[in-house]
Design an enzyme around this catalytic site. Structure first.
Site: not given
Lengths: 368, 648
Positions: B293-295
Site C-alpha cells: 500500500g501507500s508506505t
C-alpha cells in the site's frame, strides 16, 4: 620292550626349550583364562589346573616315548596309518564324531575324547618317512613316486576337510610337502604342483561361503565387526595396545570377555597384550630355537628315515606356529588351529609333547 | 646314495632358512601391529572398552544489547542407569518409580535393558534439583546423575518468534536458537570408565573425565527496553482491535541493527509443543508478504526526487479523484480527489493519482530499477529463518497499468523487513544496509567477545540531498498530513501511512485491510525506523493513520526516552485541522482551586474526583500537559480544616 639300557642321552637343549615353552604356556593359560574361568566355573584356576594335568601327562609321554627307539615307528607305520584312517573316517560319521566349534572333529566320551586329525598328522609323518626313505629314487619321478605319495596325502586331507578343519588340513599338507621336498623331489615338479595347489586352494575357498567371509574379514575385518571380523578385531585390540613392554602380566583387558576363549587359539594375542612386543618376540624366538634344534637333529640323524621323521615333526610344529601367529596378528584368515605348547587343550598339548619325545629319541642317536 | 643324502642335507638347511625367515616375518608383523597400528588400535579398543556417561554443556544464553538475559538455562539433572551394574533390579525399579513418579514396570524395563547405558526417558530427564537430591541420597549402584539443564525464557512470549526455542536435548529447533545452534550448543563432555564386555567396571583402571565445552552467549542488537515498548503496544492493539495479526519492527537505519521485533499471534517458547506450528514457524516480520500500500510511495518519491523529476514545493498537481491509465480508471482513496495541490501536499495526502504521475515521469525501467536497488524482490539476508522475498512484476510484463499501480504500492508483494531496510536507506542518506540481529558471540565465562557481526552496507541507492528532501516530505506527512497520530512533541517524527486491501485467490477482499505505518525519527538525523502493520483491525476505521500511526507514535515516545534523544527545534509545526485529530487542550493548573470555581474551567475535560472536601490538592496529568479533548483529569480534594484537626 624296545628299551635299550645303553641309550645315549637326548638333546638337553631341546628339552630346555620345550619346557620353557611349556612354562610360558602354563602361566599364560592361567592369566588369560582366569576371568572367564571364574565367571563360568567360579574357579579362576579351572583351565590352568587342567592344563597343568595335561602338561604332566604330556611330559610323562614325552619322556616315555623318548626312550622308545625310533625304528619302532618305521616298523608299525603302516598299522598306525590304517588305524588313523579308520578313526578319521569314523569321526565324520554323524553319531560317532562330535561337533565342537563348527567342525565334526572329535571322537570318544567327554574328557577322553580325541581329535583323529591330530593323530593323522603323526601317522602320515611316520608313514611318509618310511616310504620316502625306502623309495628315495622314485620320488624324482612323477608317476611312480610323487603321484602316489601325493594321492595318499590328499586322501587324508580330503577326509579332514569333511569335518571340516582347514587349519589342520593345511598343516598336514604343508608338513608332507616339506618332507617330500627334503627327500629330494624335483624342483620343477614343485613349481607345477605349487600352481595346481594355488588353484586348488582358491577352489576350496570359493566352494564354501564361510571361507570367503573369513578371507574378506582378514583383509578388512571392520567390514563385518560383529560377524566374520569379530575375532580378528578383538585379537588386534589386544595386541595393538600392548606396545613394546605390554600392559604387564595379568593386566589384559581383552580377556574380560572381549576376546572369546582367550586361552585357546588366540592366546598369543593375550601374550602380546600383557608382555608386549618383547614377550611376543621371546616366544617366537623359543620356537625358532626349537626349529633350529629340530633341523640340527635331522641333519645329524643316523639314517634317512630318522632324518625325515625329525623333519616332519619339527615342520609340523613350526608350520602350526607360523599359521597360528599369522592368524592372530591378522596376516592370514582365521583357521582355528592351536599354538603348540601354549594353547589350552589336552589333546593338542599331550600329542605335541609326545611327538617331541620321538624327536628326542632320534637326538639320542644323532651326532649333534 | 651319498649324493642324494647330500641333497637332503642341503634342502634341510634351505628349510631351516625358510622357516627362520617366516618366523622373522611374523615378528615383523607383530611389531607392525603393535607400533604402526598401535595408536589406531588402542583408540578403537578404548572406545570398545569405555562407557561414557555424558555431561551436557551449558547452552549459551541469548542476551539483549545491554546483557539482559532473554534465553537462559535452569539446572535440571538427568538420571542415567548402567543396567549391568544394578544388583537388585526389582528393588531399584521400585525406588526409582517412587521418586520419579514413573510406573514400576517401566522403570524395571529401563534398568534391565540390554544396553551399556540407559536414560530414563522422559521421567528421569531434566528433573528438578529436589528429585536429583533424592536419587543421590538413595545411593544406588549403577544409577548416575548427570548435570543437565532446561531451557528457560524469563520473559515468556516476549520476542518469541525471534528467539525461537530449543528442544529437550538442548538442540535449537526454531528462530535464533536454531540459526545459531552450532555456536550456542557447545560440546558434550563425559565421564568415561572402562568396562568389561559384560558391562561391569574393569578393575584398576581410573575413570577419565572430559569436561564439556559450554556454548557461547549470543548478544543481540535487540534493546529489551524498546522491545518492551513494542510488546506492550502490540498487546494493547491486540486487545483494542482484535486483528488477525500484527507486525512490528524497529531498526537502527544507520547500520541495520534490529532494535525490536514482534508479532501477533505470539507464543510462549516453553509451551511450543502445544502451539500450532503455523504460529511458531512463521516469523511474520520476515516471513509474510503482502501488498504494502501507500508506505511503498516512499520508494517512488525517492526515485523521482533522485532523478530530478519533481520539485515538491513548486510543481503542482490536480487530482480530480481518478486517473485513466491503459484504459482503466485508478481512483484516489479520497472520493472526489484532493483538487489542486503541490507535490508536497500529494505526499501529505497520500494522493494516488499524484503518485501515478510520478511513476509516469520515471518510466517503468527506472521505477523498477529503484525498487530493486532498494532491495525488493530479494531476501534482505537477515540472520533469521524463513525469510520471504516477495514478488515483483517481471519487467517485460509491466504495462502502463502495472507501472502505475506499482507507483502507489499495489500489485507488488513485499515483506515488512524489506520495507524497513528500504525506508532506512531512504532516510539515512541513501545507504542500503543488511538488517541483522546477532551482534556478538561472547565467551560465557570470561565475557570476551569472540566474534563481532559488523554492519553490512549493500549499496548506495540515492544521494544525501534526495534523502534530506524525502525526510522533510515525510516529516510533513506526520506534522500536517495523514500521519498525524504518530506525532511526538519535539522528536520530529517522519513517516508514511499505508492501507492495503488484502488479496485472496487473486481478488481483493471486501473490507479487509492491512493498515500500516512506517516512521522514523528524528527527521534531521534518524536514529530509528519503526514499522507497524495491523492485519484486519476490527471495530475501527481501517486506515493506517488511525490504527498503525498511533502505535508507532507511542513506541517513538518511549524510544525518545530510552535512546535519550534530545528534543529538537526546527520541527514542522503540527496542524490541527482534522476531525480525526482534534487540537489538544493544555491542562490548566487546578491545585488550590475551590470546587465551585472549577465549573467555569471545564469546557472539554472530564473530571474524576476523589477524596472529600472542596479544595484541589493534587491533579493528574500535571498542569501544562497537552491532552485530547474530553480526556479525563483526576483531581484529589481535601479540606484545609482537616490538616488542623490532625495537628490536634
Amino acid at each position: 620292550m624296545a628299551k635299550n639300557k645303553q641309550q645315549p642321552s637326548p638333546d638337553i637343549f631341546l628339552v630346555i626349550v620345550t619346557l620353557s615353552l611349556l612354562t610360558v604356556g602354563l602361566i599364560m593359560v592361567y592369566s588369560s583364562s582366569a576371568i572367564w574361568a571364574n565367571y563360568k566355573f567360579e574357579d579362576a584356576f579351572y583351565f590352568a589346573k587342567r592344563q597343568m594335568l595335561f602338561a604332566g601327562v604330556g611330559v610323562l609321554a614325552m619322556y616315555t616315548i623318548s626312550t622308545i627307539d625310533y625304528w619302532v615307528w618305521k616298523k608299525y607305520s603302516k598299522t598306525i596309518l590304517i588305524l588313523c584312517f579308520i578313526l578319521l573316517i569314523a569321526v565324520v560319521i554323524p553319531g560317532i564324531g562330535m561337533v565342537r566349534g563348527g567342525a565334526r572333529s572329535w571322537i570318544g566320551v567327554g574328557a577322553f575324547s580325541i581329535q583323529p586329525s591330530e593323530f593323522m598328522k603323526f601317522g602320515l609323518i611316520c608313514f611318509l618317512a618310511k616310504y620316502l626313505s625306502e623309495n628315495q629314487k622314485l620320488i624324482t619321478t612323477f608317476k611312480s613316486g610323487l603321484l602316489p605319495t601325493l594321492t595318499l596325502v590328499f586322501v587324508a586331507f580330503g577326509l579332514i576337510m569333511l569335518q571340516p578343519d582347514l587349519g589342520t588340513g593345511a598343516v598336514l599338507v604343508a608338513t608332507c610337502v616339506v618332507m617330500i621336498f627334503i627327500s629330494g623331489a624335483r624342483i620343477s615338479h614343485f613349481v607345477w604342483l605349487g600352481m595346481i595347489g594355488v588353484l586348488g586352494f582358491v577352489g576350496l575357498i570359493l566352494s564354501a561361503p564361510y571361507r570367503i567371509k573369513r578371507i574378506i574379514s582378514f583383509i578388512d575385518p571392520w567390514q563385518d565387526p560383529l560377524g566374520a571380523g569379530f575375532q580378528i578385531i578383538q585379537s588386534l585390540y589386544a595386541i595393538g595396545p600392548g606396545g613394546l613392554f605390554g600392559l604387564g602380566l595379568g593386566q589384559s583387558r581383552q580377556k574380560f570377555y572381549y576376546l572369546p576363549e582367550p586361552q585357546t587359539d588366540f592366546i598369543f594375542a593375550i601374550i602380546a597384550e600383557e608382555l608386549g612386543f618383547i614377550g611376543g618376540v621371546f616366544v617366537i624366538l623359543l620356537f625358532s630355537l626349537l626349529l633350529w634344534r629340530g633341523i640340527k637333529i635331522a641333519l645329524s640323524a643316523p639314517d634317512l628315515f630318522s632324518s625325515l621323521l625329525a623333519t616332519g615333526i619339527i615342520s609340523m610344529v613350526s608350520i602350526q606356529v607360523i599359521i597360528n601367529i599369522g592368524v592372530v596378528t591378522g596376516l592370514f584368515p582365521v583357521t582355528g588351529i592351536t599354538l603348540p605348547f601354549l594353547s589350552y587343550g589336552g589333546s593338542s598339548l599331550t600329542l605335541t609333547l609326545a611327538t617331541v619325545g620321538v624327536l628326542l629319541n632320534i637326538s639320542r642317536y644323532s651326532k649333534i | 646314495m651319498r649324493a642324494t643324502f647330500f641333497t637332503v642335507k642341503k634342502r634341510l638347511v634351505v628349510s631351516l632358512i625358510v622357516g627362520l625367515s617366516l618366523f622373522l616375518i611374523i615378528s615383523i608383523r607383530l611389531g607392525y601391529v603393535q607400533f604402526a597400528l598401535g595408536n589406531f588400535l588402542t583408540e578403537r579398543a578404548e572406545d570398545s572398552w569405555s562407557r561414557n556417561v555424558p555431561f551436557e554443556p551449558q547452552r549459551g544464553d541469548i542476551l539483549d544489547r545491554n546483557d539482559v538475559k532473554l534465553a537462559t538455562n535452569q539446572s535440571a539433572p538427568t538420571i542415567f542407569v548402567v543396567p549391568r551394574q544394578i544388583e537388585n533390579p526389582t528393588q531399584v525399579a521400585k525406588q526409582l518409580s517412587d521418586v520419579l513418579g514413573m510406573p514400576v514396570q517401566k522403570a524395571y524395563k529401563h534398568i534391565t535393558k540390554v544396553t551399556s547405558i540407559e536414560r530414563l526417558h522422559p521421567e528421569g530427564r531434566k528433573v528438578t534439583l529436589d528429585i536429583a537430591n533424592k536419587i543421590r541420597d538413595l545411593d544406588i549402584k549403577g544409577v548416575y546423575i548427570a548435570e543437565d539443564s532446561r531451557r528457560y525464557y524469563p520473559y515468556g512470549k516476549y520476542l518469541s518468534h525471534v528467539l525461537g526455542f530449543a528442544g529437550i536435548d538442548n538442540q535449537g529447533l526454531m528462530g535464533l536458537e536454531a540459526y545459531y545452534d552450532k555456536e550456542l550448543k557447545g560440546e558434550e563432555g563425559n565421564v568415561r570408565f572402562f568396562s568389561d564386555a559384560k558391562g561391569k567396571r574393569m578393575p584398576k583402571i581410573a575413570d577419565q573425565y572430559q569436561s564439556p565445552v559450554d556454548g557461547l552467549d549470543l548478544r543481540l542488537t535487540i534493546d529489551s527496553r524498546i522491545q518492551t515498548a513494542i510488546e506492550r503496544e502490540l498487546d494493547n492493539a491486540e486487545a483494542l482491535y482484535n486483528p488477525e495479526g500484527i507486525v512490528a519492527i524497529a531498526m537502527n537505519p544507520n547500520n541495520g541493527e534490529i532494535l525490536g521485533m514482534a508479532s501477533r499471534p505470539s507464543f510462549n517458547p516453553i509451551e511450543y509443543q502445544t502451539v500450532s506450528p503455523e504460529i511458531y514457524n512463521r516469523n511474520l516480520p520476515v516471513w509474510s508478504t503482502y501488498e504494502p500500500g501507500s508506505t511503498f510511495k516512499i520508494i517512488t518519491l525517492a526515485a523521482a526526487l533522485e532523478e530530478n523529476l519533481v520539485n515538491l514545493q513548486k510543481d503542482n498537481f490536480h487530482d480530480g479523484g481518478s486517473v485513466e491509465v491503459g484504459g482503466a480508471h485508478l481512483h484516489c482513496w479520497k472520493s472526489g480527489g484532493h483538487g489542486s495541490q503541490t507535490f508536497l501536499e500529494v505526499v501529505q495526502n497520500s494522493c494516488n493519482p499524484g503518485f501515478v504521475e510520478l511513476g509516469d515521469r520515471l518510466g517503468k525501467a527506472k521505477l523498477f530499477k529503484y525498487i530493486k536497488d532498494f532491495g525488493f524482490g530479494e531476501k534482505t539476508g537477515i540472520d533469521l529463518q524463513g525469510e520471504g522475498k516477495g514478488i515483483l512484476f517481471k519487467l517485460d510484463r509491466v504495462g502502463p497499468l502495472e507501472a502505475a499501480t506499482t507507483a502507489f504500492g499495489q500489485g507488488v508483494s513485499v515483506t515488512p523487513i524489506q520495507q524497513v531496510a528500504a525506508v532506512a536507506a531512504v532516510v539515512n542518506g541513501g545507504y542500503l544496509y543488511k538488517p541483522y540481529i546477532a551482534k556478538e558471540l561472547v565467551d560465557s565465562k570470561t565475557g570476551t567477545v569472540l566474534k563481532k557481526f559488523t554492519p553490512e552496507m549493500k549499496r548506495k541507492v540515492i544521494s544525501e540531498e534526495t534523502s534530506k528532501q524525502v525526510r522533510y516530505a515525510l516529516e510533513s506527512v506526520v506534522a500536517q498530513g495523514t500521519g498525524k497520530n504518530a506525532f511526538v512533541d519535539g522528536l520530529r517524527v517522519g513517516g508514511k501511512t499505508g492501507t492495503a486491501q488484502k488479496v485472496k485467490d487473486g481478488r481483493y477482499m471486501e473490507n479487509n485491510y492491512i493498515v500500516s505505518f512506517i516512521g522514523f525519527a528524528p527527521a534531521d538525523k534518524p536514529e530509528v525506523v519503526i514499522y507497524v502493520a495491523v492485519d484486519h483491525p476490527r471495530d475501527t476505521l481501517q486506515f493506517g493513520g488511525t490504527v498503525a500511526a498511533p502505535i508507532v507514535g507511542n513506541i517513538m515516545k518511549d524510544i525518545k526516552q530510552i535512546l535519550d534523544i534530545k528534543s529538537r527545534k526546527g520541527a514542522i509545526a503540527k496542524e490541527y485541522n482534522s476531525w480525526l485529530d482534534p487540537a489538544p487542550i493544555i491542562v490548566p493548573n487546578f491545585v488550590g482551586m475551590d470546587k465551585s470555581k472549577l465549573q467555569t474551567q471545564l469546557v472539554e475535560l472530564k473530571i474524576e474526583a476523589s477524596g472529600s472536601g472542596n479544595i484541589v490538592k493534587f491533579q493528574s496529568p500535571a498542569p501544562g500537559t497537552k491532552v485530547k479533548p474530553n480526556s479525563k483529569i483526576r483531581l484529589f480534594f481535601d479540606e484545609e480544616k482537616n490538616d488542623k484537626l490532625k495537628k490536634k
